[in-house]
Write a protein that holds these residues in place. Structure first.
Motif, PDB file in Angstrom:
ATOM      1  N   ILE A 124     -20.034  -9.304 -86.036  1.00 13.53           N
ATOM      2  CA  ILE A 124     -19.633  -7.941 -85.647  1.00 13.53           C
ATOM      3  C   ILE A 124     -18.418  -7.488 -86.442  1.00 13.53           C
ATOM      4  CG2 ILE A 124     -18.714  -6.563 -83.746  1.00 13.53           C
ATOM      5  CD1 ILE A 124     -20.488  -8.260 -81.873  1.00 13.53           C
ATOM      6  N   ASN A 125     -17.465  -8.390 -86.652  1.00 17.61           N
ATOM      7  CA  ASN A 125     -16.279  -8.021 -87.435  1.00 17.61           C
ATOM      8  C   ASN A 125     -16.651  -7.674 -88.876  1.00 17.61           C
ATOM      9  OD1 ASN A 125     -14.607  -8.379 -85.248  1.00 17.61           O
ATOM     10  ND2 ASN A 125     -14.076 -10.483 -85.773  1.00 17.61           N
ATOM     11  N   MET A 126     -17.600  -8.435 -89.460  1.00 16.41           N
ATOM     12  CA  MET A 126     -18.047  -8.114 -90.820  1.00 16.41           C
ATOM     13  C   MET A 126     -18.777  -6.779 -90.841  1.00 16.41           C
ATOM     14  SD  MET A 126     -19.224 -11.629 -92.729  1.00 16.41           S
ATOM     15  CE  MET A 126     -20.530 -12.022 -91.577  1.00 16.41           C
ATOM     16  N   ALA A 127     -19.590  -6.542 -89.796  1.00 17.30           N
ATOM     17  CA  ALA A 127     -20.297  -5.250 -89.730  1.00 17.30           C
ATOM     18  C   ALA A 127     -19.305  -4.101 -89.661  1.00 17.30           C
ATOM     19  CB  ALA A 127     -21.232  -5.242 -88.519  1.00 17.30           C
ATOM     20  N   GLU A 128     -18.223  -4.302 -88.923  1.00 20.53           N
ATOM     21  CA  GLU A 128     -17.206  -3.240 -88.826  1.00 20.53           C
ATOM     22  C   GLU A 128     -16.558  -2.981 -90.181  1.00 20.53           C
ATOM     23  OE1 GLU A 128     -13.885  -1.925 -85.586  1.00 20.53           O
ATOM     24  OE2 GLU A 128     -14.034  -4.060 -86.070  1.00 20.53           O
ATOM     25  N   GLN A 129     -16.317  -4.030 -90.950  1.00 18.88           N
ATOM     26  CA  GLN A 129     -15.761  -3.844 -92.286  1.00 18.88           C
ATOM     27  C   GLN A 129     -16.707  -3.036 -93.169  1.00 18.88           C
ATOM     28  OE1 GLN A 129     -14.186  -7.392 -94.289  1.00 18.88           O
ATOM     29  NE2 GLN A 129     -14.145  -8.434 -92.312  1.00 18.88           N
ATOM     30  N   LEU A 130     -17.986  -3.359 -93.070  1.00 19.62           N
ATOM     31  CA  LEU A 130     -18.967  -2.667 -93.903  1.00 19.62           C
ATOM     32  C   LEU A 130     -19.115  -1.211 -93.500  1.00 19.62           C
ATOM     33  CD1 LEU A 130     -21.655  -5.488 -94.028  1.00 19.62           C
ATOM     34  CD2 LEU A 130     -20.210  -4.731 -95.916  1.00 19.62           C
ATOM     35  N   GLN A 131     -19.062  -0.945 -92.185  1.00 19.70           N
ATOM     36  CA  GLN A 131     -19.182   0.441 -91.725  1.00 19.70           C
ATOM     37  C   GLN A 131     -17.988   1.287 -92.132  1.00 19.70           C
ATOM     38  OE1 GLN A 131     -21.877   1.518 -90.765  1.00 19.70           O
ATOM     39  NE2 GLN A 131     -22.837   0.522 -89.015  1.00 19.70           N
ATOM     40  N   ALA A 132     -16.873   0.617 -92.420  1.00 14.93           N
ATOM     41  CA  ALA A 132     -15.667   1.345 -92.816  1.00 14.93           C
ATOM     42  C   ALA A 132     -15.630   1.689 -94.301  1.00 14.93           C
ATOM     43  CB  ALA A 132     -14.426   0.515 -92.456  1.00 14.93           C
ATOM     44  N   LEU A 133     -16.626   1.219 -95.069  1.00 16.23           N
ATOM     45  CA  LEU A 133     -16.661   1.527 -96.494  1.00 16.23           C
ATOM     46  C   LEU A 133     -16.917   3.018 -96.713  1.00 16.23           C
ATOM     47  CD1 LEU A 133     -18.788  -1.490 -97.808  1.00 16.23           C
ATOM     48  CD2 LEU A 133     -16.318  -1.159 -98.048  1.00 16.23           C
ATOM     49  N   PRO A 134     -16.462   3.568 -97.825  1.00 20.36           N
ATOM     50  CA  PRO A 134     -16.720   4.989 -98.112  1.00 20.36           C
ATOM     51  C   PRO A 134     -18.209   5.295 -98.111  1.00 20.36           C
ATOM     52  CG  PRO A 134     -15.090   4.097 -99.637  1.00 20.36           C
ATOM     53  CD  PRO A 134     -15.624   2.938 -98.852  1.00 20.36           C
ATOM     54  N   ALA A 135     -18.543   6.506 -97.717  1.00 18.34           N
ATOM     55  CA  ALA A 135     -19.951   6.890 -97.574  1.00 18.34           C
ATOM     56  C   ALA A 135     -20.705   6.814 -98.893  1.00 18.34           C
ATOM     57  CB  ALA A 135     -20.041   8.301 -96.996  1.00 18.34           C
ATOM     58  N   ASP A 136     -19.997   6.970-100.037  1.00 15.61           N
ATOM     59  CA  ASP A 136     -20.678   6.959-101.333  1.00 15.61           C
ATOM     60  C   ASP A 136     -20.809   5.552-101.918  1.00 15.61           C
ATOM     61  OD1 ASP A 136     -18.051   6.466-101.848  1.00 15.61           O
ATOM     62  OD2 ASP A 136     -17.802   8.039-103.365  1.00 15.61           O
ATOM     63  N   THR A 137     -20.534   4.533-101.119  1.00 15.55           N
ATOM     64  CA  THR A 137     -20.631   3.160-101.631  1.00 15.55           C
ATOM     65  C   THR A 137     -22.061   2.793-101.974  1.00 15.55           C
ATOM     66  OG1 THR A 137     -18.725   2.471-100.300  1.00 15.55           O
ATOM     67  CG2 THR A 137     -20.172   0.722-101.098  1.00 15.55           C
ATOM     68  N   GLY A 138     -23.008   3.329-101.224  1.00 16.76           N
ATOM     69  CA  GLY A 138     -24.409   2.990-101.443  1.00 16.76           C
ATOM     70  C   GLY A 138     -24.767   1.681-100.753  1.00 16.76           C
ATOM     71  N   ARG A 139     -26.031   1.285-100.917  1.00 19.47           N
ATOM     72  CA  ARG A 139     -26.505   0.053-100.281  1.00 19.47           C
ATOM     73  C   ARG A 139     -26.133  -1.127-101.164  1.00 19.47           C
ATOM     74  NH1 ARG A 139     -32.547   0.241 -99.008  1.00 19.47           N
ATOM     75  NH2 ARG A 139     -32.015  -1.346 -97.469  1.00 19.47           N
ATOM     76  N   LEU A 140     -25.537  -2.139-100.542  1.00 17.99           N
ATOM     77  CA  LEU A 140     -25.049  -3.297-101.271  1.00 17.99           C
ATOM     78  C   LEU A 140     -26.139  -4.360-101.389  1.00 17.99           C
ATOM     79  CD1 LEU A 140     -21.600  -3.709 -99.466  1.00 17.99           C
ATOM     80  CD2 LEU A 140     -22.034  -2.583-101.664  1.00 17.99           C
ATOM     81  N   ASP A 141     -26.203  -4.980-102.561  1.00 15.91           N
ATOM     82  CA  ASP A 141     -27.050  -6.160-102.691  1.00 15.91           C
ATOM     83  C   ASP A 141     -26.224  -7.382-102.297  1.00 15.91           C
ATOM     84  OD1 ASP A 141     -25.311  -6.558-104.795  1.00 15.91           O
ATOM     85  OD2 ASP A 141     -26.814  -6.235-106.367  1.00 15.91           O
ATOM     86  N   THR A 142     -26.784  -8.578-102.482  1.00  7.59           N
ATOM     87  CA  THR A 142     -26.093  -9.793-102.054  1.00  7.59           C
ATOM     88  C   THR A 142     -24.763  -9.964-102.775  1.00  7.59           C
ATOM     89  OG1 THR A 142     -28.231 -10.830-101.614  1.00  7.59           O
ATOM     90  CG2 THR A 142     -26.324 -12.288-101.777  1.00  7.59           C
ATOM     91  N   ALA A 143     -24.742  -9.702-104.072  1.00 12.56           N
ATOM     92  CA  ALA A 143     -23.494  -9.832-104.832  1.00 12.56           C
ATOM     93  C   ALA A 143     -22.461  -8.823-104.353  1.00 12.56           C
ATOM     94  CB  ALA A 143     -23.782  -9.654-106.323  1.00 12.56           C
ATOM     95  N   GLY A 144     -22.915  -7.581-104.086  1.00 16.47           N
ATOM     96  CA  GLY A 144     -21.991  -6.567-103.592  1.00 16.47           C
ATOM     97  C   GLY A 144     -21.428  -6.921-102.234  1.00 16.47           C
ATOM     98  N   LEU A 145     -22.265  -7.498-101.373  1.00 15.90           N
ATOM     99  CA  LEU A 145     -21.795  -7.950-100.060  1.00 15.90           C
ATOM    100  C   LEU A 145     -20.713  -9.002-100.212  1.00 15.90           C
ATOM    101  CD1 LEU A 145     -22.045  -8.200 -96.944  1.00 15.90           C
ATOM    102  CD2 LEU A 145     -23.847  -9.893 -97.354  1.00 15.90           C
ATOM    103  N   ALA A 146     -20.932  -9.954-101.125  1.00 20.30           N
ATOM    104  CA  ALA A 146     -19.955 -11.028-101.326  1.00 20.30           C
ATOM    105  C   ALA A 146     -18.619 -10.474-101.803  1.00 20.30           C
ATOM    106  CB  ALA A 146     -20.503 -12.040-102.331  1.00 20.30           C
ATOM    107  N   ARG A 147     -18.654  -9.367-102.545  1.00 19.92           N
ATOM    108  CA  ARG A 147     -17.389  -8.780-103.006  1.00 19.92           C
ATOM    109  C   ARG A 147     -16.644  -8.069-101.880  1.00 19.92           C
ATOM    110  NH1 ARG A 147     -20.610  -7.515-107.601  1.00 19.92           N
ATOM    111  NH2 ARG A 147     -21.058  -5.444-106.742  1.00 19.92           N
ATOM    112  N   GLN A 148     -17.371  -7.593-100.881  1.00 19.83           N
ATOM    113  CA  GLN A 148     -16.759  -6.792 -99.826  1.00 19.83           C
ATOM    114  C   GLN A 148     -16.246  -7.634 -98.658  1.00 19.83           C
ATOM    115  OE1 GLN A 148     -16.009  -3.689-100.031  1.00 19.83           O
ATOM    116  NE2 GLN A 148     -17.104  -3.287-101.939  1.00 19.83           N
ATOM    117  N   VAL A 149     -16.934  -8.729 -98.339  1.00 26.05           N
ATOM    118  CA  VAL A 149     -16.516  -9.562 -97.200  1.00 26.05           C
ATOM    119  C   VAL A 149     -16.361 -10.990 -97.667  1.00 26.05           C
ATOM    120  CG1 VAL A 149     -17.645  -8.086 -95.498  1.00 26.05           C
ATOM    121  CG2 VAL A 149     -18.892 -10.006 -96.466  1.00 26.05           C
TER     122      VAL A 149
END
Length: 442
Positions: free
Chosen positions: A210-235
């Motif tokens: 849930i904490n990771m989901a909250e981090q992802l929801q806080a990303l700017p709206a223009d971030t787009g959909r993240l792939d696995t590599a993008g996810l690893a960079r964000q969390v």
């Protein structure tokens, strides 16, 4: 002008509640992943139905819902919920809680004393619960991530039921991810593969997901959909749950041993990797491999000990990460080697007999005689030098006088031990033949 509200900040709006708090289950039906305990026919579910809770220990990994379950149980059974953390509390806090609970008890109101990390209380502090649990002043619910049989004293355990909570599986984590999306009103910005990776990164911990989901929801709206590599960079990936001096350590080393003993190199490599990724000292692993080589492989393949010692030496020379490959090589060698515990068991039997037989002396004929007195006493008399015999085997009896021959080493038919067994059987036949010949001469 808004009226002053001490519960509100002086400036601005009320801070937004964390997502984990907003998603906290409001009923036992909303708790995920623990149906084996909370379902209508499950142990805790039946107690709730009767509104008669027993004191209990909730044992499970972080983020599986221990605190939430305790709070909801108190709510469903109309008990006053008294939370306490063993990390930050002492004897004075316990006395205060027990006094307040006793006062409620006299007025007919029950108290649930929820103790988080209960294993952190020492033995005497744990003993202080006993009279209040016995007379019903409190219903004790202890939460722990450690094995209660190791960390809690027997007197307390005998008065509580132990319930094992499961780490959250893929389905439970997906349910929490969907709830996070519903609470925020939009989907997580993840591709399908990244979504799967997200639940894997949570490692069974719902709060972490849930904490990771909250981090992802806080990303700017223009971030787009993240792939696995993008996810690893964000969390950040959480480190695996592993305590080098607690039950997790012993569980994983047991898994390594059992996998090698069961001749499964793939599982053995997996559990080895789990330990190394958790921060285990590779030299500890090297020492355990030496033990395994002698205890579980033995003479079925004498090279096993050489391989284990070589891996130990290689790691000491190379360090990490290069030296870990030598340890992995030894793990695969040991897992694929034929197995025998004949030496291990034989030594155990021989040591038991040694303790039982006391101080029996060796036969005089196999004793050295460096002095004339010893020669006069018969030391070394009649000794046959085996290499000088035709078969290289004299068949002499090397057990103490007055003790019959006994067999401790029983080679298996596995690997090199098969040849050893054939050789021993041949020598046994020669020994019996020479014994018969000696009797005929007499």
């Amino acid at each position: 002008m808004r009226p002053t509200d001490p519960a509100l900040p002086l400036f601005g709006d009320r801070p937004r509640r964390p997502l984990a708090d907003r998603l906290r289950p409001r009923s036992l039906d909303e708790v995920v992943g623990q149906d084996h305990l909370l379902g209508p026919d499950a142990p805790i579910g039946r107690m709730v139905e009767r509104r008669d809770l027993a004191s209990m220990i909730l044992w499970g990994p972080p983020g599986c819902g221990k605190t939430t379950i305790a709070r909801l149980l108190a709510q469903r059974t109309d008990l006053y919920f008294e939370p306490l953390s063993a990390t930050f509390s002492g004897v004075a806090d316990l006395r205060k809680v027990f006094r307040a609970a006793a006062e409620r008890h006299h007025t007919g109101r029950g108290t649930m004393l929820f103790v988080d990390e209960i294993h952190r209380f020492n033995r005497s502090q744990q003993d202080s619960f006993l009279p209040y649990v016995e007379d019903g002043t409190v219903v004790l619910v202890g939460a722990t991530t450690e094995n209660p049989s190791f960390e809690l004293n027997g007197a307390l355990l005998s008065r509580c039921r132990v319930f094992v909570l499961k780490r959250l599986d893929q389905a439970a984590l997906e349910t929490l991810a969907a709830r996070a999306e519903e609470a925020e009103g939009r989907p997580l910005p993840l591709e399908d593969t990244a979504r799967t990776a997200l639940t894997a990164m949570a490692d069974g911990d719902g709060r972490y997901l849930i904490n990771m989901a909250e981090q992802l929801q806080a990303l700017p709206a223009d971030t787009g959909r993240l792939d696995t590599a993008g996810l690893a960079r964000q969390v950040h990936r959480r480190p695996p749950a592993y305590d080098k001096d607690r039950e997790g350590h012993y569980n994983l080393i047991s898994a390594v041993h059992k996998s090698m003993r069961g001749s499964d190199p793939d599982a053995a490599l997996y559990w080895l990797s789990r330990m190394l990724e958790g921060g285990e000292d590779p030299l500890y692993m090297a020492r355990r491999l030496v033990r395994f080589a002698t205890e579980d492989v033995g003479l079925a393949d004498p090279r096993a000990l050489e391989q284990a010692l070589a891996a130990w030496a290689a790691y000491e020379r190379l360090g990490s990460p290069e030296g870990e490959l030598a340890i992995a090589q030894a793990v695969v060698f040991l897992a694929t080697a034929p197995k025998s515990t004949s030496v291990y068991r034989g030594l155990g039997e021989a040591r038991r007999r040694a303790r039982e037989t006391g101080s029996l002396t060796p036969p005089a004929n196999i004793l050295n005689a460096p002095t004339r007195l010893m020669r006069d006493l018969g030391y070394g008399e009649g000794y046959v030098y085996d290499p000088d015999t035709a078969e290289g085997f004299s068949g002499a009896d090397y057990f103490p006088d007055g003790m019959d021959r006994e067999r401790y080493y029983r080679p298996t038919a596995n690997g090199e031990e098969d040849r050893v067994g054939r050789r021993l059987r041949r020598w046994e036949a020669l020994r019996e033949k020479r014994g018969d010949e000696g009797e005929e001469q007499v």
